[in-house]
Design an enzyme around this catalytic site. Structure first.
Site, PDB file in Angstrom:
ATOM      1  N   LYS A 588     132.177  36.576  88.106  1.00  9.94           N
ATOM      2  CA  LYS A 588     133.116  35.448  88.115  1.00  9.94           C
ATOM      3  C   LYS A 588     132.487  34.142  87.661  1.00  9.94           C
ATOM      4  CE  LYS A 588     134.555  36.849  92.551  1.00  9.94           C
ATOM      5  NZ  LYS A 588     134.350  38.243  92.547  1.00  9.94           N
ATOM      6  N   VAL A 618     139.673  38.867  89.729  1.00 11.70           N
ATOM      7  CA  VAL A 618     140.582  38.691  90.864  1.00 11.70           C
ATOM      8  C   VAL A 618     141.200  40.051  91.192  1.00 11.70           C
ATOM      9  CG1 VAL A 618     142.629  37.509  91.747  1.00 11.70           C
ATOM     10  CG2 VAL A 618     141.141  36.347  90.101  1.00 11.70           C
ATOM     11  N   LYS A 691     138.278  32.663  93.070  1.00 10.69           N
ATOM     12  CA  LYS A 691     139.439  33.386  92.538  1.00 10.69           C
ATOM     13  C   LYS A 691     140.604  32.431  92.320  1.00 10.69           C
ATOM     14  CE  LYS A 691     137.929  37.776  94.384  1.00 10.69           C
ATOM     15  NZ  LYS A 691     137.840  38.590  95.595  1.00 10.69           N
ATOM     16  N   GLY A 806     135.273  46.928  96.053  1.00 10.59           N
ATOM     17  CA  GLY A 806     134.560  48.203  96.053  1.00 10.59           C
ATOM     18  C   GLY A 806     134.196  48.599  94.643  1.00 10.59           C
TER      19      GLY A 806
END
Ligand code: ADP
Ligand code: ASP
Ligand code: MG
Length: 827
Positions: A588, A618, A691, A806
């Site tokens: 990010k 996101v 995000k 994950g």
């Protein structure tokens, strides 16, 4: 009747000669055949090297001679082991030995004189065809009457030794005279002609240029008016590009004479460039066939293509390297206008071939390309011819060596717009600059001059642009941790299925923070992670080297997949882009750079026409950013985005029900591997804030991280220092606060959630009481839920929910970005 020519590659050993004999004898069942042979593979080069060594006084010419002589004697021995006692054999052996002795004497003569005149070189070089011709005629005679024909005396040339010009009318006359004798006396025999060699009218041996046996075959075929000429070699036909350089080259089933001429002229070694002209003039088709794969159809070259080969308007791509570009820059229009003519006259008088000419429309400049080995001579004659202009500085001469010509050839290109553009685009896209351009008046050929170092890349790129129906993408993977490792497994599982659908993915390079592995032929994704753990077969991680390798790769386009969380790497993205790579990443950090840096990074992607895909920033594998993009593209207006955006925080509040302290729930969650190594990073709300910024920027708000109001769940006092388990004990002391919030929620029929909200240009992240009936209340485990309220989704917001963290879902999201990129790329 037909004429079959066998190249050196078909005459490399007793075994291949036997194959050739079988092919000839099988053909003889159907019609009379005439044969032309080259010297055995490598022999002409050996003879010329031996002569040049002898001329320099180097004794090793004898070893070269010996090796070559033994090669022929071995062949003789093997092919005729059963006939040794026959008269026929002793005669053949005598002929071969006589040739070898003559040759040895000639070489010794050169050694004594320390000089090899061009005429001597031709005499010596010609022994290759004479030896192979004798041997092969002998071999055929074992099965069918055959005889050896020395073409000296039949093919007549000027005295321009080593590259003599054929005197056509006289040659035709002599060949036809020979032919009428043949038809009267030996009609049922198979004549075996020597390729390559000829003679002057007064009987001096000449050769018609390296690789010239093809041309000999065409001349003989044309003079004798055969039905067809077959050139038998070691490949299945004329390929769409040199198969040694372009893996994806394929056999072109049909070519016109003009196309084949252009291809061979511009470097397709499979045919000598002069071959086609005599055949075209006499309407004789030519077929290129493979001695080692005789059933393959081959390439048919004729006046009219019978089948429509419509994959591309182009038929083939070729190149010639070792070129020099000579440019004239004229000061005044009048000086340059006659220059073209004078340049050609001057160079042609000096026997220098001009491969390329390009004249700027202003007529102030002219560029030509010549072979670099002609440069000293060209320089000399041009300086003399333009002495006056140079003296007065009316013109300037520039030289640029180390160049090559790439040519694209095809009759289908005539009148088709955009061919040159496509060629430029395919090269320009990968940063290959074009020095000069020329299009033949016939529009059958477009040629470009580029840096010779780019040969392999350029040919592959142009080939891909014109002939590929498949899409290709090479992957440069940096970061082989959880996400990167899972991505490798996905690649391993899916690559072959994708290939069947025409999508070629190749793992070009992979790196972790210590080691890296680069292989343009493709790395096996299954073993990649293990290989990177070893020093053997890998090199030390060096991003500069990795980028340089990508920049110079032939396999293009490439995508840089950043599976790290590194800010440092993000600072190198501009270099990655400039090396021609697209970027796909779950990292990010790039999207939350301060606005000026972010804007200039995005500008960089635009400038280099590269894609940047970060869908996993996101919601991991959830289609959050793509949905936002689609809504905006459809003209919708986004009013509000709110969401449970952190998988870890989602999990914590799904399980925190007051029975255990929040600190205990946190510790358990950390032990289950669902938090960052330091869980304070999750609790800080920073990830949620990032995000929010990314989504804000997606909808066009120039938001900074510092603009987000963030509730940090770690009290001030516990924020510093290294993380250890003692944190949980200290954190438990704050349970009261958290418990109160939970109780308040329960009283009001609400749930406690850590929510990120983007509304009216502002963003905030923190704990909120969410009514049971609200979409954000329905989370399970580490679900993310994102509710998007827009003009069109006002009453009920659009909700995206699912596992939001994950390595599996993240890697899947990265993989789908890679596939999306494949779709974006042109064919
Ligand atoms: P021969 O000994 O039969 O005359 P050459 O070596 O002269 O054979 O020519 C055949 C070779 O030309 C092939 O092995 C191939 O490597 C090379 N080649 C270069 N460009 C092309 C092309 N466009 N199509 C086919 N072969 C090509
Ligand atoms: N033997 C000659 C050469 O090697 C001619 C040929 O092979 O076509 O150049
Ligand atoms: Mg050849």
């Amino acid at each position: 009747m037909k004429l079959m020519k066998f190249g050196g590659s078909s005459m490399s050993s007793a075994t291949t000669m036997q194959k050739v004999a079988d092919i000839v004898l099988a053909a003889r069942h159907h019609e009379p055949v005439y044969v032309v042979v080259s010297a055995c593979q490598g022999v002409t080069t050996t003879l010329l090297t031996a002569a040049s060594h002898a001329a320099k006084g180097r004794k090793d010419f004898r070893a070269l001679y010996k090796k070559m002589a033994d090669q022929h004697l071995d062949c003789l021995n093997t092919l005729f082991s059963q006939q040794k006692k026959s008269k026929f054999y002793s005669e053949l052996e005598k002929n071969i030995n006589t040739l070898l002795v003559d040759l040895e004497n000639l070489l010794e003569g050169v050694w004594l004189l320390r000089e090899a005149a061009p005429s001597a070189l031709d005499h010596i070089a010609g022994f290759g065809e004479r030896l192979s011709g004798e041997l092969f005629a002998g071999l055929l005679q074992k099965h069918h009457p055959a005889f050896y024909v020395d073409t000296r005396g039949l093919i007549i040339t000027d005295a321009h030794f080593t590259a003599a010009a054929v005197k056509m009318p006289e040659t035709f006359q002599r060949l036809r005279r020979w032919h009428s004798h043949f038809l009267q006396a030996q009609k049922n025999n198979i004549p075996v002609f020597t390729g390559f060699i000829a003679s002057t009218r007064d009987g001096r041996s000449t050769t018609i240029g390296r690789n010239g046996s093809d041309y000999s075959a065409a001349i003989i075929g044309a003079a004798l008016a055969v039905r067809v000429v077959e050139i038998w070699t070691d490949v299945d036909g004329v390929y769409s590009a040199d198969p040694n350089i372009v893996d994806e080259a394929f056999v072109v089933p049909e070519l016109s004479y003009e196309e084949a001429m252009e291809l061979s002229y511009f470097g397709a070694k499979v045919l000598h460039p002069e071959t086609l002209a005599p055949l075209r003039d006499h309407h004789i088709p030519l077929v290129v066939k493979n001695t080692f794969h005789p059933d393959a159809q081959g390439t048919l070259i004729s006046a009219e293509k019978t089948t429509e080969f419509s994959l591309s308007p182009a038929s083939g791509i070729t190149s010639i390297d070792e070129m020099t570009l000579l440019s004239w820059i004229g000061r005044r229009r009048t000086e340059i206008s006659t220059t073209v003519e004078r340049v050609f006259e001057t160079l042609s008088a000096a026997d220098i071939n001009v491969y390329f000419i390009s004249q700027a429309s202003s007529q102030h400049s002219l560029s030509i390309a010549i072979r670099t080995h002609h440069l000293p001579r060209a320089r000399e004659v041009l300086r003399t011819a333009f002495k006056n202009e140079l003296k007065h500085h009316w013109i300037r001469l520039e030289e640029k060596s180390g160049q090559m010509i790439v040519a694209i050839v095809g009759e289908g290109m005539k009148g088709v717009p955009g061919i040159a553009g496509k060629m430029f685009h395919s090269l320009g896209q990968q940063g290959i600059s074009i020095r000069a351009i020329a299009q033949g008046a016939s529009e059958h050929n477009i040629s470009l001059v580029i840096d010779a170092k780019q040969q392999a890349r350029a040919l592959n790129l142009v080939h891909d642009a014109f002939f590929s129906r498949d899409k290709k993408l090479g992957i440069v993977l940096v970061g082989v941790g959880n996400v990167g490792g899972t991505l490798l497994n996905m690649l391993n599982e899916q690559m072959s299925a994708l290939r069947k659908k025409g999508f070629h993915l190749r793992l070009f390079a992979a790196a972790n923070s210590k080691r890296m592995l680069i292989d343009s032929a493709g790395i096996n994704p299954m073993t990649c992670a293990d290989t990177l753990k070893k020093t053997q077969g890998t090199t030390e991680y060096d991003l500069d080297k990795l980028i340089a390798a990508a920049r110079n790769s032939d396999f293009l386009p490439l995508v840089f997949v950043d599976c790290t969380a590194s800010s440092e790497l993000v600072h190198r993205y501009p270099d990655v882009i400039r090396a021609g790579m697209h970027i796909v990443t779950p990292n990010k950090k790039a999207n939350v750079l301060p606005m000026p840096a972010y804007r200039s990074l995005i500008a960089e992607f635009h400038e280099y026409d590269r894609h940047f895909l970060y869908q996993t920033n996101v919601g991991a594998g959830l289609p959050v950013l793509s949905t936002i993009k689609d809504l905006l593209a459809g003209g919708d207006h986004i009013i509000r985005i709110e969401g449970v955006l952190s998988g870890t925080l989602s999990y914590l509040f799904n399980y925190y029900d007051g029975k255990k302290s929040f600190a205990d729930v946190l510790q358990q969650t950390q032990m289950d591997g669902l938090t960052e190594p330091d869980p304070r990073e999750d609790l800080s709300g920073m990830d949620v804030a990032r995000k929010l910024v990314i989504m804000a920027r997606e909808i066009g708000l120039p938001m900074e991280l510092t603009d987000v109001k963030i509730e940090n769940l770690v009290p001030d006092e516990l924020r510093g220092g290294k993380f250890s388990d003692s944190f949980y004990i200290r954190y438990a002391k704050y349970e009261k606060n958290m418990r109160k919030k939970l109780d308040d929620c329960q009283k009001k029929n609400c749930v406690l959630r850590y929510v990120g909200t983007l509304f009216e240009g502002k963003a905030r992240a923190g704990l909120e009481m969410i009514p049971h009936t609200h979409p954000l209340a329905f989370t399970r485990a580490s679900d993310n839920v994102i509710a998007i309220t827009t003009d069109r989704y006002q009453v009920t917001p659009l909700v995206i929910q699912g596992l939001g963290a994950g390595s599996d879902v993240t890697a899947m999201g990265v993989f789908s970005d890679v596939l999306r990129l494949l779709h974006y790329l042109p064919y």
